[in-house]
Design an enzyme around this catalytic site. Structure first.
Site, PDB file in Angstrom:
ATOM      1  N   LYS A 139       0.753  -1.409   0.067  1.00  0.00           N
ATOM      2  CA  LYS A 139       0.163   0.119  -0.049  1.00  0.00           C
ATOM      3  C   LYS A 139       1.011   1.321  -0.136  1.00  0.00           C
ATOM      4  O   LYS A 139       0.359   2.198  -0.818  1.00  0.00           O
ATOM      5  CB  LYS A 139      -0.993   0.000   1.203  1.00  0.00           C
ATOM      6  CG  LYS A 139      -1.619   1.194   1.461  1.00  0.00           C
ATOM      7  CD  LYS A 139      -2.590   1.349   2.641  1.00  0.00           C
ATOM      8  CE  LYS A 139      -3.467   2.637   2.509  1.00  0.00           C
ATOM      9  NZ  LYS A 139      -4.634   2.568   3.536  1.00  0.00           N
ATOM     10  N   HIS A 280     -10.298 -29.142 -34.189  1.00  0.00           N
ATOM     11  CA  HIS A 280     -11.229 -28.246 -33.536  1.00  0.00           C
ATOM     12  C   HIS A 280     -11.998 -28.782 -32.461  1.00  0.00           C
ATOM     13  O   HIS A 280     -13.211 -28.445 -32.324  1.00  0.00           O
ATOM     14  CB  HIS A 280     -12.089 -27.681 -34.812  1.00  0.00           C
ATOM     15  CG  HIS A 280     -11.279 -26.810 -35.766  1.00  0.00           C
ATOM     16  ND1 HIS A 280     -10.682 -25.978 -35.638  1.00  0.00           N
ATOM     17  CD2 HIS A 280     -11.499 -27.027 -37.278  1.00  0.00           C
ATOM     18  CE1 HIS A 280     -10.154 -25.414 -36.725  1.00  0.00           C
ATOM     19  NE2 HIS A 280     -10.704 -26.286 -37.714  1.00  0.00           N
TER      20      HIS A 280
END
Length: 528
Positions: A139, A280
């Site tokens: 922070k 596919h």
């Protein structure tokens, strides 16, 4: 503020790789080292001067180490905004010294769970002080550098080499990585509590995370971006963990298709040699035979047109003869549990072919959740790991299937569960004869599969299509008799399907009229 000089560092790590080298380098630059427990011990044993956190806080480590860094003397030194006069005054009033660098990695929660530890040990490996320091430092990254990964130690030292300071850009990068690390850590803990400890199937909050992204060239299409992440926490080993022996980097579509091939091939683990060819994400040829080469030839014969540019997976060590046969057509990826030297030599001539070694095949019956994003939400379901055996089948026609028909039914059913719906699979003598996938109605899937089988017969010069005398699997019930009639027209002699349609009697009557044997599984396998 851009550069921040490092004068005091707090080090507290579970993973001590690279620790001594880092501590030595920091001390050599005049950085004061503050540390805890085992980290301090490791640094002292290396001959380094270390100040205990307890000296900093005025309180000893207590409660078996549960409380040591949770103190204002630590977090004040991390969170103070150095150019804020009120913060500076508070630091002076309470004799809080600034901490410029935090090096922390967390208790090994994941490893503790993975080794099968008891609940009490797992709970003790939930880090509290570590994440608190990480978050405080991250922070306040405008003034504090936070490093959570030993792999980043060289980058840190590189920053310090010039001026003994870190840049704001570096601190921002470290802060982002730090918050990702604590998020992933908390996610693992929440998943363990939800799934393992509380046995919740769908917890109130579902945490999903991944790590170590591999950026791919593009996604399904060139205008899309893509990356591969591996899960944080326990997971099955699969394509993402396979060793690539040769070939170009895998694309998004390669990974997707290879996963489909591996999942189907895993159904045959421990059985006769099996070959799966996928295009596919749909199988276009599957076969089992006495040898891998025979299985390859039978699988290829199902649909040699679609196999061009496909993905091949095998369930046993890949031998040289089969590898040489595979090399006769263009193949994108080959996947095997192991690869012989002769096979490697054969594939070496195909520089672009990707060759993957998986080791053990994944368990097709494993549990877990499948997640699919939709607009505004996530669809979550358990994996489709349901399975049936011959004992589960219900004969519903006047004629019972022969033993060979039953074997072909079960083989076709195994393949059909991996074919996109609506799925129809013809199989005969342990090989697919025709596969119809992804159609909007089942009749068209039946006809497409039969058409492909007829084309194969013409291409190979067979007297008749392999659908003659075959078994047909349907992933869901026949809503009308038309799909079954299409299979009968192609010469099929046995049908396997879930049953459960309001027109089951009509479908059964159609099967009886044509002398077909039909069994119900009572289990559907839609795949969208």
């Amino acid at each position: 503020m851009a550069d921040v000089a490092i004068k005091r560092a707090l080090l507290s790590v579970s993973d001590k790789s690279g620790l001594v080298e880092l501590g030595t380098a920091l001390a050599g630059r005049g950085v004061e080292l503050v540390s805890t427990g085992g980290t301090a011990k490791a640094l002292r044993e290396a001959g380094l001067d270390v100040r205990d956190v307890s000296d900093l806080t005025g309180f000893p480590e207590m409660m078996d180490g549960r409380v040591k860094t949770l103190h204002p003397m630590v977090h004040g030194g991390l969170l103070a905004v150095r150019n804020n006069p009120e913060h500076a005054a508070a630091m002076e009033a309470h004799a809080i010294g600034a901490i410029d660098l935090v090096v922390v990695n967390l208790y090994p929660f994941e490893a503790t769970v993975a080794k099968g530890a008891e609940r009490d040990e797992i709970i003790e490996n939930i880090d509290i002080g570590g994440p608190s320091m990480v978050r405080s430092a991250a922070k306040n990254h405008q003034f504090v550098t936070i490093v959570t990964d030993p792999a980043d130690y060289p980058a840190l030292l590189g920053e310090l080499e010039a001026s003994g300071a870190t840049s704001l850009d570096f601190r921002r990068q470290c802060a982002a990585k730090a918050f990702a690390a604590t998020a992933a850590y908390d996610s693992m803990i929440s998943q363990w509590f939800a799934f393992a400890d509380q046995r919740q199937l769908f917890p109130d909050f579902l945490a999903i995370n991944g790590k170590a992204p591999v950026e791919l060239r593009y996604g399904e299409n060139p205008h899309q971006q893509a990356a591969l992440y591996t899960p944080v926490g326990p997971h099955a080993r699969g394509i993402a963990q396979a060793e690539q022996l040769q070939g170009k980097a895998l694309s998004y579509n390669n990974y997707n298709d290879a996963d489909a091939a591996l999942e189907l091939c895993a159904e045959f683990a421990g059985g006769e040699p099996a070959v799966v060819i996928v295009k596919h994400a749909n199988p276009c040829g599957v076969a089992q035979a006495a040898t891998l080469l025979e299985a390859w030839n039978d699988a290829l014969a199902c649909d040699s047109v679609s196999a061009f540019g496909g993905i091949v997976a095998v369930n046993t060590e890949l031998d040289g003869a089969t590898a040489a046969a595979i090399c006769e057509i263009f193949t994108e990826v080959v996947i095997a549990p192991a690869v012989s030297d002769a096979a490697r030599e054969a594939f070496a001539k195909k520089k672009n072919l990707r060759l993957l070694v998986t080791g053990d095949l994944p368990d097709p019956r494993r549990g877990g959740l499948a997640v699919k994003p939709i607009t505004g939400g996530l669809l979550v379901q358990t994996r489709d790991n349901g399975a049936i055996t011959e004992a589960d089948l219900k004969v519903v026609t006047q004629r019972e299937p022969t033993e060979q028909e039953l074997r072909d039914c079960l083989f076709a059913w195994t393949v059909a569960r991996h074919v996109k719906s609506n799925a129809i699979v013809y199989a005969k003598d342990g090989a697919t004869a025709g596969i119809g996938a992804g159609q909007m109605n089942r009749r068209d899937s039946s006809r497409i599969a039969a058409m492909k089988a007829a084309e194969a017969a013409e291409s190979y010069g067979w007297e008749q299509s392999r659908t003659v005398g075959s078994a047909v699997a349907s992933d869901a019930f026949f809503p009308f008799a038309d799909g079954l009639l299409a299979a009968a027209e192609a010469g099929a002699s046995a049908i396997i399907q879930p049953g459960g349609s309001i027109r089951d009697d009509e479908v059964i009557a159609a099967a009886d009229e044509r002398g077909l044997a039909m069994v119900f599984t009572g289990m559907r396998h839609f795949r969208h």
